[in-house]
Design an enzyme around this catalytic site. Structure first.
Site, mmCIF file in Angstrom:
data_model
loop_
_atom_site.group_PDB
_atom_site.id
_atom_site.type_symbol
_atom_site.label_atom_id
_atom_site.label_comp_id
_atom_site.label_asym_id
_atom_site.label_seq_id
_atom_site.Cartn_x
_atom_site.Cartn_y
_atom_site.Cartn_z
ATOM 1 N N ASP A 99 -18.516 15.704 44.177
ATOM 2 C CA ASP A 99 -17.599 16.846 44.163
ATOM 3 C C ASP A 99 -17.279 17.344 42.762
ATOM 4 O OD1 ASP A 99 -17.223 17.030 46.956
ATOM 5 O OD2 ASP A 99 -15.974 15.241 46.890
ATOM 6 N N HIS A 102 -15.700 6.410 43.360
ATOM 7 C CA HIS A 102 -16.288 6.410 44.694
ATOM 8 C C HIS A 102 -16.155 5.026 45.289
ATOM 9 C CE1 HIS A 102 -19.158 6.920 47.954
ATOM 10 N NE2 HIS A 102 -18.939 8.214 47.794
HETATM 11 N N1 CMC Z 1 -8.744 8.667 38.596
HETATM 12 C C1 CMC Z 1 -8.057 7.642 38.058
HETATM 13 N N2 CMC Z 1 -8.100 6.383 38.531
HETATM 14 C C2 CMC Z 1 -8.897 6.137 39.570
HETATM 15 C C3 CMC Z 1 -9.646 7.151 40.178
HETATM 16 C C4 CMC Z 1 -9.571 8.459 39.648
HETATM 17 N N3 CMC Z 1 -10.255 9.455 40.199
HETATM 18 N N4 CMC Z 1 -10.354 6.623 41.217
HETATM 19 C C5 CMC Z 1 -10.056 5.326 41.256
HETATM 20 N N5 CMC Z 1 -9.163 5.024 40.265
HETATM 21 C C6 CMC Z 1 -8.636 3.699 39.941
HETATM 22 C C7 CMC Z 1 -7.524 3.280 40.907
HETATM 23 O O1 CMC Z 1 -6.253 3.692 40.449
HETATM 24 C C8 CMC Z 1 -7.697 1.798 40.937
HETATM 25 O O2 CMC Z 1 -7.143 1.281 39.748
HETATM 26 P P1 CMC Z 1 -6.450 -0.185 39.736
HETATM 27 O O3 CMC Z 1 -7.549 -1.145 40.061
HETATM 28 O O4 CMC Z 1 -5.916 -0.324 38.352
HETATM 29 O O5 CMC Z 1 -5.368 -0.139 40.786
HETATM 30 C C9 CMC Z 1 -9.218 1.587 40.834
HETATM 31 O O6 CMC Z 1 -9.685 2.749 40.131
HETATM 32 C C10 CMC Z 1 -9.914 1.503 42.180
HETATM 33 O O7 CMC Z 1 -9.574 2.660 42.946
HETATM 34 P P2 CMC Z 1 -9.326 2.665 44.514
HETATM 35 O O8 CMC Z 1 -8.483 3.832 44.874
HETATM 36 O O9 CMC Z 1 -8.856 1.313 44.947
HETATM 37 O O10 CMC Z 1 -10.811 2.847 45.041
HETATM 38 P P3 CMC Z 1 -11.215 3.366 46.461
HETATM 39 O O11 CMC Z 1 -12.570 2.874 46.707
HETATM 40 O O12 CMC Z 1 -10.156 3.022 47.459
HETATM 41 O O13 CMC Z 1 -11.176 4.957 46.307
HETATM 42 C C11 CMC Z 1 -11.790 7.193 45.873
HETATM 43 C C12 CMC Z 1 -12.279 5.743 46.096
HETATM 44 C C13 CMC Z 1 -12.993 8.132 45.898
HETATM 45 C C14 CMC Z 1 -10.838 7.587 47.017
HETATM 46 C C15 CMC Z 1 -11.056 7.260 44.506
HETATM 47 O O14 CMC Z 1 -11.949 6.934 43.469
HETATM 48 C C16 CMC Z 1 -10.428 8.632 44.268
HETATM 49 O O15 CMC Z 1 -9.287 8.870 44.712
HETATM 50 N N6 CMC Z 1 -11.146 9.559 43.554
HETATM 51 C C17 CMC Z 1 -10.655 10.912 43.370
HETATM 52 C C18 CMC Z 1 -10.907 11.747 44.618
HETATM 53 C C19 CMC Z 1 -12.378 12.113 44.775
HETATM 54 O O16 CMC Z 1 -13.030 12.550 43.843
HETATM 55 N N7 CMC Z 1 -12.862 11.975 46.030
HETATM 56 C C20 CMC Z 1 -14.253 12.336 46.369
HETATM 57 C C21 CMC Z 1 -15.077 11.112 46.727
HETATM 58 S S1 CMC Z 1 -16.838 11.454 46.812
HETATM 59 C C22 CMC Z 1 -17.089 12.557 48.076
HETATM 60 C C23 CMC Z 1 -16.456 12.251 49.373
HETATM 61 O O17 CMC Z 1 -16.257 11.127 49.791
HETATM 62 O O18 CMC Z 1 -16.177 13.213 50.066
#
Ligand code: CMC
Length: 427
Positions: free
Chosen positions: A363, A306
């Site tokens: 989710d 998140h």
């Molecule tokens: N699986 C594997 N690696 C992950 C995941 C995941 N679900 N989420 C983040 N990471 C890793 C990412 O690859 C990155 O690694 P590194 O630092 O080595 O490059 C690190 O963690 C930080 O991730 P980020 O993408 O820079 O973080 P963000 O704040 O931009 O993204 C997020 C947040 C929710 C988009 C992301 O965690 C994600 O894609 N999660 C899966 C989709 C999901 O479950 N979304 C629902 C969010 S909650 C409800 C809502 O908002 O609607």
């Protein structure tokens, strides 16, 4: 004494006020940064940017705290119902019984849509994703209702709010009925807001409508947990669109599109599809954990991570417990629940996930409950939109009442410098 931040660029110092919130969060007000220092701040994805001051929702991602208007999400999920929470979010206080009754009576007055809307729905193929249909229908509502609201009139504002709260569940239910080839219907005035929604979604022609109380309670709780989450992607979209003084329905239609993406609300559908995929693949969670950690592999563990929570998402805790209870009450045995629990356990112990503070989010378990309640996978994100509607309304209203300026970020240009134009024959 109020705090001041000093920024030094090339030996020159500039001072900026620091704004402090009621929970002691601090933000540097850099409004005059460019005018005074000739620079802007750069923050891709707004990871560290406050776009507004807001009195609606408090979220502390480090400690896993979520409160609507000062009330904890745990207390609201346990004791309030969805319509009370909607009123609280939008108007700032819990309603008295009289206020709540009037609010619901006014919503019910608005719980029909123009018959012409049926023709619009008719034009969509049955295969269309319900989120696309819902966003389009919400936008189409503008054609039958005034597109702008006089925000200086409390009455006009109230009317627009009860209109969208009345009509939105009808449209959401119709997207499902269209998919299931069921005749389009309306609700029943004698039912509560959530039961009415359920009836509109699932009522079958020629059959009397019945539903277990547990189903409605579970649905109510899920809607409450989704009702607001401060400046997330779809809410920021609603505020951004609304900041150009586009109407409430137009802003919400845009919010639905933003919510649809799998990194945001679409994750609830993506989670179940992922869990199903793991099950069909033989249930080897370790294999999928490895894929999630492999930077060459685009696979992510959906329902994990998140932007703000670097601790347990408090909503996920409540939903996990609720999933256990609902499945037990309904006598549903869903093997993907075991896969989900296995994945969660592994991820919480895995260094990659620990280092990045990736925890299950809202989710991760919600889809399992939706499925147990008989809601098809493609409707999961529509359920999220139904829950988020009061939050979008509250944020839109706050933004307009605070007379926020139009949202318009800046950029650092990285393209070509001035070039000479050559006619097409000479290129
Ligand atoms: N699986 C594997 N690696 C992950 C995941 C995941 N679900 N989420 C983040 N990471 C890793 C990412 O690859 C990155 O690694 P590194 O630092 O080595 O490059 C690190 O963690 C930080 O991730 P980020 O993408 O820079 O973080 P963000 O704040 O931009 O993204 C997020 C947040 C929710 C988009 C992301 O965690 C994600 O894609 N999660 C899966 C989709 C999901 O479950 N979304 C629902 C969010 S909650 C409800 C809502 O908002 O609607």
């Amino acid at each position: 004494m109020s705090k001041v931040a000093t920024i030094e660029i090339d030996g020159e110092k500039y001072e900026f006020p620091v704004v402090e919130g009621t929970e002691n969060e601090l933000g540097i007000d850099i409004k005059k940064l460019r005018a005074e220092a000739g620079v802007i701040t750069l923050d891709r994805g707004y990871k560290n940017t406050g776009s507004c001051e807001s009195a609606i929702t408090f979220l502390n991602g480090e400690e896993g705290i979520l409160r609507y208007r000062g009330y904890s999400i745990e207390a609201l999920a346990e004791k309030a119902d969805f319509l009370e929470v909607a009123y609280l979010l939008i108007f700032g206080e819990l309603p008295t019984k009289t206020q709540l009754d009037k609010f619901y009576a006014d919503i019910k007055e608005e719980s029909t849509v123009d018959e012409e809307m049926k023709k619009i729905l008719d034009g969509f193929p049955k295969s269309a994703h319900p989120m696309g249909v819902l966003s389009s229908l919400t936008s189409a509502l503008i054609a039958f209702n005034p597109s702008s609201v006089n925000v200086d009139s409390a009455e006009d504002m109230y009317k627009a709010i009860v209109k969208i709260l009345g009509k939105f569940p009808v449209l959401a239910a119709w997207t499902l009925r269209k998919k299931n080839s069921l005749p389009l219907n309306y609700g029943d005035d004698s039912l509560g807001y959530v039961e009415n929604l359920h009836k509109m979604m699932f009522e079958k022609p020629g059959k009397s409508y019945k539903v277990d109380k547990e189903v409605i309670d579970a649905l109510d709780k899920l809607l409450i947990l989704h009702a607001d989450h401060e400046q997330n992607c779809s809410t920021s979209t609603v505020r951004m669109v609304g900041s150009s003084h586009a109407g409430l329905f137009a802003s919400i239609s845009a919010g639905i599109s933003a919510l649809w993406g799998p990194l945001h609300g679409g994750a609830n559908q993506a989670v179940i599809e992922m869990l199903e995929r793991i099950k069909e693949d033989g249930g080897d969670t370790k294999k999928f954990m490895a894929k999630a950690k492999d930077k060459e592999d685009p696979f992510r563990l959906m329902g994990f991570g998140h932007r703000v929570y670097k601790n347990f998402d408090p909503r996920a805790k409540i939903i996990k417990k609720s999933a256990d209870e609902v499945l037990a009450q309904l006598g549903v045995d869903d093997p993907v629940l075991d896969i989900a629990k296995g994945l969660e356990k592994e991820a919480l112990e895995d260094q990659y996930f620990v280092d990045r503070k990736l925890y299950p989010n809202v989710d991760f378990y919600s889809g399992i409950i939706y499925r147990a309640l008989g809601i098809p996978v493609e409707m999961f994100t529509v359920m999220f939109a139904l829950g988020r509607l009061p939050g979008w309304i509250a944020q839109w209203r706050e933004m307009r009442l605070m007379k926020e300026p139009i949202g318009r970020p800046r950029q650092i240009y990285t393209g070509a410098n001035l070039r000479e134009f050559k006619e097409v024959e000479k290129r």
